[in-house]
Design an enzyme around this catalytic site. Sequence first.
Site, mmCIF file in Angstrom:
data_model
loop_
_atom_site.group_PDB
_atom_site.id
_atom_site.type_symbol
_atom_site.label_atom_id
_atom_site.label_comp_id
_atom_site.label_asym_id
_atom_site.label_seq_id
_atom_site.Cartn_x
_atom_site.Cartn_y
_atom_site.Cartn_z
ATOM 1 N N LYS A 199 1.047 -1.126 -0.020
ATOM 2 C CA LYS A 199 -0.122 0.113 0.074
ATOM 3 C C LYS A 199 0.781 1.176 0.011
ATOM 4 C CE LYS A 199 -3.911 1.926 2.583
ATOM 5 N NZ LYS A 199 -4.788 1.489 3.780
ATOM 6 N N GLU A 210 -10.793 6.377 5.092
ATOM 7 C CA GLU A 210 -10.961 5.478 6.158
ATOM 8 C C GLU A 210 -11.401 6.237 7.342
ATOM 9 O OE1 GLU A 210 -6.752 4.173 6.187
ATOM 10 O OE2 GLU A 210 -7.254 3.085 4.376
ATOM 11 N N ASP A 219 -5.943 8.481 13.370
ATOM 12 C CA ASP A 219 -5.976 7.104 12.662
ATOM 13 C C ASP A 219 -4.196 6.801 12.478
ATOM 14 O OD1 ASP A 219 -5.890 4.921 10.966
ATOM 15 O OD2 ASP A 219 -7.114 5.735 9.581
#
Length: 529
Positions: free
Chosen positions: A71, A172, A194
């Site tokens: 990613k 997200e 996050d």
Amino acid sequence: MMGPILGIDLGTTFSCAAHLDEGRPRVIINPEGAAMTPSVVGFTSAGETLVGDTALRQAVTNPQKTLFAVKRLIGRKFADAVVQEARARLPYKLLPAPNGDVLIDVGGPPITPQEVSALILGHIKTYAEAYLGQEVRDAVITVPAHFGESQRQATKDAAVIAGLNVLRVINEPTAASLAFGLSRAAKGNAAVFDMGGGTFDITLLEISGGVFQILATNGDSYLGGEDFDRKIVDWVLEMLKKEHGLDLVGEFQVMQRIREAAERAKRELSFTLETEINLPFLTVTAAGSEHFQKTLSRKLLEDLTRDLVDRAFPLVEKTLKESGLRPADVETVILVGGQTRMPLIRDHVTEFFGRAPAEGVNPDESVALGAAVQSGILEGRYQDIVLLLDVTSQPLGIEIENDGYEKIIEKNTTIPTRRTKIFTTVENDQRLVRIHAVQGEEARASADVSLATIDLVGLVPGPAGSAQIEVTFEIDANGLVKVSARDAQTGREQQIVVQPASGLTKQQIDGLAIKERSKAVRKKAHESA
Ligand code: AMP
């Protein structure tokens, strides 16, 4: 009747899928009995492709053909600083693609990060189908809020290769806030902090009357759990050098063992004050077998990683400023991402906002659960969430004279959106203009990410500055961009969905579509369903 829709959190280190079960989001359990599946793909010498837990388990013996943290590479150029940094320390080899994208060498034809992600998504699709006992076609996929156009598009392409129809790409932290908001009927200002395996995102939003309005978002694509692991790895290497005179940096298998032990120790230290790192038979020297055994305390871990934690907070301040809030205005703090289990992070967050983070939020699962909630919103299922208003995480615009950059859409603009600005020619009798769409916060166009170029031809000759060229940027609800340019005088228009500067073509994606899934996946899927 629509089949089940998967909500998928495609993480740097772990991925998670969820679905709606009579309107309630629920995590889907993989064949190993776990909610989290390692985002790892391994290519074995026997020609097998392994995904998830089986791939992770053979990483030590097959480090150069076991791909993790892809990613961090997806949708980026080979020359990107993030890719170059990763390249220096990944055990697998990266190559530049003809169009400047990244390729991964696994022996044989090199593969793209999109294909690797597609293998992970295909694995998830397969086990979800086994779990649900139904075919799954549709998915909502999440991406870090700070992902730019190319990274979003590449993630979407990966899903298409995996045979999924992507109903929506959402951020997200936005997904996490949806999962949280649905379960608590939350209202007021909220912050989503996050920190996952690879990236850090901070998002501020306002929840009121069922409307989730994202106010501002920022992120660092190189700040996550892996960086914490690396600090421990470096410490182990330093100890090995100092006390055993060993330099093991080039030994891939040993390094993989140290990495795994470091990650395990880090997790344990979120719950205990001391842990032992024990690596017997690490290597053999003329003097015999070398072992490593040392105690790592939470205190030492905190000293080793404090600079990483500190790096997050200037971004939190910036985001507060952009949204016009003070820390005390934030009523709810939601922690997302496994790394936020670290007590040092929780303590810092509590101190910064002057309140403890919300309890009962599972930092690993909330993003996937929120993606499932989003699928319910798309199906018109909920009365209590009426609207989700997300924002662009980066400005968009075009290159102008002297490497300048004229922004057309500012960051933190609510999406979907459409903006037009008028430009003109710089020379006399110019017959053609080249519009170069870029994305990023740097003032020089060359320092930003190049998205695409459009040539607008057939301008009516005239003095410099006489033409009137309308450039329009549109961002859809997925955060994906479309650019068009129109010559007002001739009405001539050029329009493209942004893509050409990088990524795969439609034809390439079709050609890559996964037709056969890996054997290991097929054999195991089901039992625990
Ligand atoms: P995610 O991508 O959200 O699953 O986050 C994964 C990251 O969280 C990895 O770097 C893990 O090592 C890290 N992580 C998971 N559990 C813990 C824990 N108990 N303490 C600290 N970090 C953790």
